[in-house]
Design an enzyme around this catalytic site. Structure first.
Site, PDB file in Angstrom:
ATOM      1  N   ASP A   1      42.354  50.298  35.252  1.00  0.00           N
ATOM      2  CA  ASP A   1      41.533  51.437  34.849  1.00  0.00           C
ATOM      3  C   ASP A   1      40.095  51.203  35.297  1.00  0.00           C
ATOM      4  OD1 ASP A   1      43.617  52.607  32.815  1.00  0.00           O
ATOM      5  OD2 ASP A   1      43.447  50.482  32.336  1.00  0.00           O
TER       6      ASP A   1
ATOM      7  N   GLU B   1      43.659  54.063  37.787  1.00  0.00           N
ATOM      8  CA  GLU B   1      43.394  55.179  36.883  1.00  0.00           C
ATOM      9  C   GLU B   1      41.888  55.361  36.754  1.00  0.00           C
ATOM     10  OE1 GLU B   1      44.406  56.828  32.432  1.00  0.00           O
ATOM     11  OE2 GLU B   1      45.703  55.302  33.323  1.00  0.00           O
TER      12      GLU B   1
ATOM     13  N   HIS C   1      51.228  46.710  34.116  1.00  0.00           N
ATOM     14  CA  HIS C   1      50.272  47.612  33.477  1.00  0.00           C
ATOM     15  C   HIS C   1      49.099  46.820  32.912  1.00  0.00           C
ATOM     16  CE1 HIS C   1      49.157  50.616  30.246  1.00  0.00           C
ATOM     17  NE2 HIS C   1      49.100  51.320  31.360  1.00  0.00           N
TER      18      HIS C   1
ATOM     19  N   GLU D   1      48.468  47.916  37.959  1.00  0.00           N
ATOM     20  CA  GLU D   1      47.787  49.098  37.433  1.00  0.00           C
ATOM     21  C   GLU D   1      46.525  48.644  36.753  1.00  0.00           C
ATOM     22  OE1 GLU D   1      46.487  51.957  34.367  1.00  0.00           O
ATOM     23  OE2 GLU D   1      47.172  49.903  34.043  1.00  0.00           O
TER      24      GLU D   1
ATOM     25  N   HIS E   1      40.164  49.521  30.058  1.00  0.00           N
ATOM     26  CA  HIS E   1      40.940  50.704  29.710  1.00  0.00           C
ATOM     27  C   HIS E   1      40.163  51.722  28.889  1.00  0.00           C
ATOM     28  CE1 HIS E   1      43.738  53.120  27.273  1.00  0.00           C
ATOM     29  NE2 HIS E   1      44.431  53.155  28.400  1.00  0.00           N
TER      30      HIS E   1
END
Length: 179
Positions: A45, A119, A16, A43, A58
């Site tokens: 963003d 994301e 993450h 992962e 993020h």
């Protein structure tokens, strides 16, 4: 190749924001170190800069993870590259930068089994045209690097999730949140 197979004997491990426990989140060092660990998935963003570049951070603002304040969308890429995105985590990481999506894709392109969880953080509820542009450009880059079948997209925006499905059908995996 099925990148998504897991079982009780094959636990799927995702990093993450990279290896964010040890390294400053969403930085190249965090992604590199996670890859060295042998994770199955990274992962990250995606936000869009004032001048239309896709960057990995993020939060909507740079306040928490850099040495400056303000919204990501109010900075140009050149301005963001001047920020320190590592010193907040530890002095030894001072000078880490906010990476672009292209820099990230260049890092992962030679890892044939890695999957990505992207994301999308530009929301149509705030600016529909900008959100669609950021989404379409992200997907274009994913396709250019040959990751179409190795990515799962997620967003907290039902409108953006619906936009992706209506425009692209089942081309991309989506991890949607409801409500």
């Amino acid at each position: 190749m099925n990148y998504w197979t897991q079982s009780k004997d094959n636990i799927f491990v995702a990093a993450h924001r990279g290896w964010s426990e040890i390294y400053p989140e969403n930085t190249m060092i965090a992604f590199k170190k996670a890859l060295e660990l042998g994770v199955d998935q990274l992962e990250t963003d995606v936000h869009m800069t004032k001048d239309g570049h896709l960057v990995l951070i993020h939060d909507t603002t740079v306040d928490r993870t850099t040495d400056k304040d303000g919204k990501v969308c109010d900075y140009t890429l050149e301005e963001l590259k001047q920020l320190d995105a590592g010193g907040w985590k530890a002095e030894c990481f001072r000078g880490e930068q906010i990476p672009t999506l292209i820099e990230f894709m260049e890092l992962v392109k030679d890892h044939p089994t890695i999957t990505l969880d992207i994301e999308l953080k530009v929301y149509p509820e705030v600016d529909e045209e900008r959100a669609h542009r950021a989404c379409d450009e992200t997907l274009k880059i994913i396709d250019q690097y040959g990751f179409t079948d190795r990515v799962v997209l997620n967003s907290w925006s039902p409108k953006l999730n619906e936009y992706i499905f209506r425009k692209y059908g089942k081309k991309y995996r989506q991890h949607v949140y409801w409500p």
